[in-house]
Design a protein around this motif. Sequence first.
Motif, PDB file in Angstrom:
ATOM      1  N   ARG A 214       2.191  -0.965 -22.756  1.00 49.24           N
ATOM      2  CA  ARG A 214       1.521   0.320 -22.977  1.00 49.24           C
ATOM      3  C   ARG A 214       2.299   1.446 -22.316  1.00 49.24           C
ATOM      4  N   ASP A 215       2.053   2.659 -22.787  1.00 51.95           N
ATOM      5  CA  ASP A 215       2.710   3.813 -22.175  1.00 51.95           C
ATOM      6  C   ASP A 215       1.807   4.527 -21.179  1.00 51.95           C
TER       7      ASP A 215
ATOM      8  N   GLN B 255       0.788  -1.224   0.000  1.00 43.30           N
ATOM      9  CA  GLN B 255       0.000   0.000   0.000  1.00 43.30           C
ATOM     10  C   GLN B 255       0.827   1.285   0.000  1.00 43.30           C
ATOM     11  N   LYS B 256       2.128   1.187   0.193  1.00 44.48           N
ATOM     12  CA  LYS B 256       2.948   2.392   0.288  1.00 44.48           C
ATOM     13  C   LYS B 256       3.013   3.096  -1.068  1.00 44.48           C
ATOM     14  N   PRO B 257       3.095   4.418  -1.082  1.00 42.71           N
ATOM     15  CA  PRO B 257       3.108   5.147  -2.352  1.00 42.71           C
ATOM     16  C   PRO B 257       4.148   4.635  -3.349  1.00 42.71           C
ATOM     17  N   ALA B 258       5.356   4.367  -2.892  1.00 39.39           N
ATOM     18  CA  ALA B 258       6.380   3.871  -3.819  1.00 39.39           C
ATOM     19  C   ALA B 258       6.002   2.504  -4.375  1.00 39.39           C
ATOM     20  N   GLU B 259       5.323   1.701  -3.567  1.00 39.58           N
ATOM     21  CA  GLU B 259       4.874   0.385  -4.032  1.00 39.58           C
ATOM     22  C   GLU B 259       3.757   0.537  -5.072  1.00 39.58           C
ATOM     23  N   LEU B 260       2.883   1.503  -4.876  1.00 40.33           N
ATOM     24  CA  LEU B 260       1.829   1.746  -5.860  1.00 40.33           C
ATOM     25  C   LEU B 260       2.437   2.133  -7.209  1.00 40.33           C
ATOM     26  N   ARG B 261       3.428   2.997  -7.188  1.00 35.34           N
ATOM     27  CA  ARG B 261       4.094   3.406  -8.438  1.00 35.34           C
ATOM     28  C   ARG B 261       4.771   2.205  -9.094  1.00 35.34           C
ATOM     29  N   ALA B 262       5.444   1.389  -8.322  1.00 34.78           N
ATOM     30  CA  ALA B 262       6.117   0.214  -8.893  1.00 34.78           C
ATOM     31  C   ALA B 262       5.114  -0.728  -9.551  1.00 34.78           C
ATOM     32  N   GLN B 263       3.933  -0.840  -8.959  1.00 38.30           N
ATOM     33  CA  GLN B 263       2.899  -1.714  -9.537  1.00 38.30           C
ATOM     34  C   GLN B 263       2.355  -1.138 -10.837  1.00 38.30           C
ATOM     35  N   VAL B 264       2.162   0.165 -10.889  1.00 36.04           N
ATOM     36  CA  VAL B 264       1.723   0.795 -12.139  1.00 36.04           C
ATOM     37  C   VAL B 264       2.761   0.544 -13.227  1.00 36.04           C
ATOM     38  N   GLU B 265       4.028   0.722 -12.897  1.00 37.24           N
ATOM     39  CA  GLU B 265       5.088   0.509 -13.879  1.00 37.24           C
ATOM     40  C   GLU B 265       5.131  -0.940 -14.345  1.00 37.24           C
ATOM     41  N   GLN B 266       4.896  -1.864 -13.406  1.00 40.15           N
ATOM     42  CA  GLN B 266       4.859  -3.286 -13.774  1.00 40.15           C
ATOM     43  C   GLN B 266       3.699  -3.563 -14.740  1.00 40.15           C
ATOM     44  N   ASN B 267       2.535  -2.999 -14.463  1.00 40.86           N
ATOM     45  CA  ASN B 267       1.402  -3.165 -15.373  1.00 40.86           C
ATOM     46  C   ASN B 267       1.719  -2.619 -16.759  1.00 40.86           C
ATOM     47  N   LEU B 268       2.328  -1.457 -16.810  1.00 38.24           N
ATOM     48  CA  LEU B 268       2.665  -0.872 -18.099  1.00 38.24           C
ATOM     49  C   LEU B 268       3.621  -1.768 -18.888  1.00 38.24           C
ATOM     50  N   ARG B 269       4.610  -2.318 -18.210  1.00 43.53           N
ATOM     51  CA  ARG B 269       5.584  -3.186 -18.892  1.00 43.53           C
ATOM     52  C   ARG B 269       4.895  -4.416 -19.461  1.00 43.53           C
ATOM     53  N   THR B 270       4.093  -5.083 -18.640  1.00 39.37           N
ATOM     54  CA  THR B 270       3.533  -6.369 -19.078  1.00 39.37           C
ATOM     55  C   THR B 270       2.386  -6.192 -20.058  1.00 39.37           C
ATOM     56  N   LEU B 271       1.740  -5.039 -20.046  1.00 41.56           N
ATOM     57  CA  LEU B 271       0.692  -4.758 -21.022  1.00 41.56           C
ATOM     58  C   LEU B 271       1.252  -4.124 -22.297  1.00 41.56           C
TER      59      LEU B 271
ATOM     60  N   GLU C 180       1.848  12.876 -14.732  1.00 36.76           N
ATOM     61  CA  GLU C 180       2.958  12.432 -15.578  1.00 36.76           C
ATOM     62  C   GLU C 180       2.476  11.700 -16.831  1.00 36.76           C
ATOM     63  N   GLY C 181       1.177  11.405 -16.907  1.00 42.08           N
ATOM     64  CA  GLY C 181       0.635  10.716 -18.071  1.00 42.08           C
ATOM     65  C   GLY C 181       0.690   9.210 -17.994  1.00 42.08           C
ATOM     66  N   LEU C 182       1.107   8.651 -16.858  1.00 43.67           N
ATOM     67  CA  LEU C 182       1.154   7.194 -16.722  1.00 43.67           C
ATOM     68  C   LEU C 182      -0.242   6.603 -16.596  1.00 43.67           C
ATOM     69  N   ILE C 183      -1.133   7.336 -15.959  1.00 45.52           N
ATOM     70  CA  ILE C 183      -2.520   6.917 -15.844  1.00 45.52           C
ATOM     71  C   ILE C 183      -3.398   8.102 -16.231  1.00 45.52           C
ATOM     72  N   ARG C 184      -4.588   7.797 -16.716  1.00 41.16           N
ATOM     73  CA  ARG C 184      -5.497   8.872 -17.134  1.00 41.16           C
ATOM     74  C   ARG C 184      -6.588   9.147 -16.119  1.00 41.16           C
TER      75      ARG C 184
END
Length: 313
Positions: free
Chosen positions: A133-134, A115-131, A173-177
Motif C-alpha cells: 500500500r502507499d 521507540q525512537k522516531p527513526a525506528e517508528l518511520r522504518a516500521q511504517v515503511e515496512q508495513n507499507l511494503r509488506t501490505l 507526507e501522506g504515509l498515514i492518514r
Amino acid sequence: MTDTTASTPSGARPAPGGTFPLGPRAVARIGFGAMQLGELPGRTLPTDDDATAVLRRAVELGVDHIDTSHFYGDDTANRRIHAALGSADDIAIASKVGAVRAADPAAPVPLVVAQKPAELRAQVEQNLRTLGRDHLDLVNLRRTDAGHGIIATGDQIVPLDDQLAEMIAMRDEGLIRSIGLSNVDAAQLRQALPAGIGEIQNAYSLVARDDEDLLALAVEHGIAWVPFFPLGSAFPNAPKVADQPAVQRVAAAVGATSAQVGLAWLLAHAPNVLLIPGTGSVEHLEQNVASGSVELTPGQIAELDAVAAGVLA
C-alpha cells in the motif's frame, strides 16, 4: 438475536454493529484483528488458504477495518492480507509501531522495544511494503512505559512529543492518514490531543476496566476505542470473560455464546467502541461478526456491569 444486515439498504454493504469514525472515515464497529494470521507461540498457524478464506469472508460480512502489524509473524499477517485483499482502498488498514521482532526466535518475548522516531518511520515503511500500500489509514504508536510485555529502558525511553512529531510528519507526507495511541493513560492522551488522535488501543474488557477514565475522555473527543484482550487477558491465570457465571447466564438467555455476549457488552458500553476480534477460522469469524446483532436488555447490561464491580461472581 436479530439479523446484522436487516436494516441495510438493498445493495449496500452491511455494517456489523453499526459504524463509528476511525480517523477520517467511518467503519463498521466490528472489524478484524490479524494477529492470529501470523505466528504466535503455542498456537498452530493457519494455512495460507485458511487465512485467505477468513479475510475474504470477513469482507463479505461487512468488515471494512483490519488491524495488523509487521511484527505479527515477521510480516506473515501483512503479506497474507495483501495476497487475499490486494491494495483496494475500501478496507481501512490500521497498524502498530513501537516494537520489532526479536532477533532470537526462541526469546521468551518475541518482540523488542523500538521507540525512537527513526525506528517508528522504518516500521511504517515496512508495513507499507509488506501490505503493498502507499498509505495506512491509521497507525497506533504503542508506548512501552508500563503494563504487560516489553518495557522501554535506556535510550529507548523517548518523550511522547518527539514521537508524535514524527507521526505528524508522516501524516503530512501522506504515509498515514490518522494517528492512534496504544498502551497509554489519560494524561498521555491529553498531552497528545493537539496532534489529532483517531484511536486508542488499550487492554480492556468486561473483567478489566481500569481505563474507564481514559474511555470517558475518548468518548468526549470522539476518538475510537479499540480494545485488545476484549474477552480477558491471554496471560495465564488472568480472568476470562467467558468464565464469568453472569456472562454465561446472559448468554443462555439471549441464545448466544459467552464470547458473543462479552463483545456485545463492549458495543453497548460506549458508542465509540470498535472491536477487532481475530481468528483463523471462518466459523469463529462468523460468530464474532454476529456479536453485532446480540441485543442486551438494560437489566442484562446492569448484571454484566456488576461483574467488574465485584458484585457478582
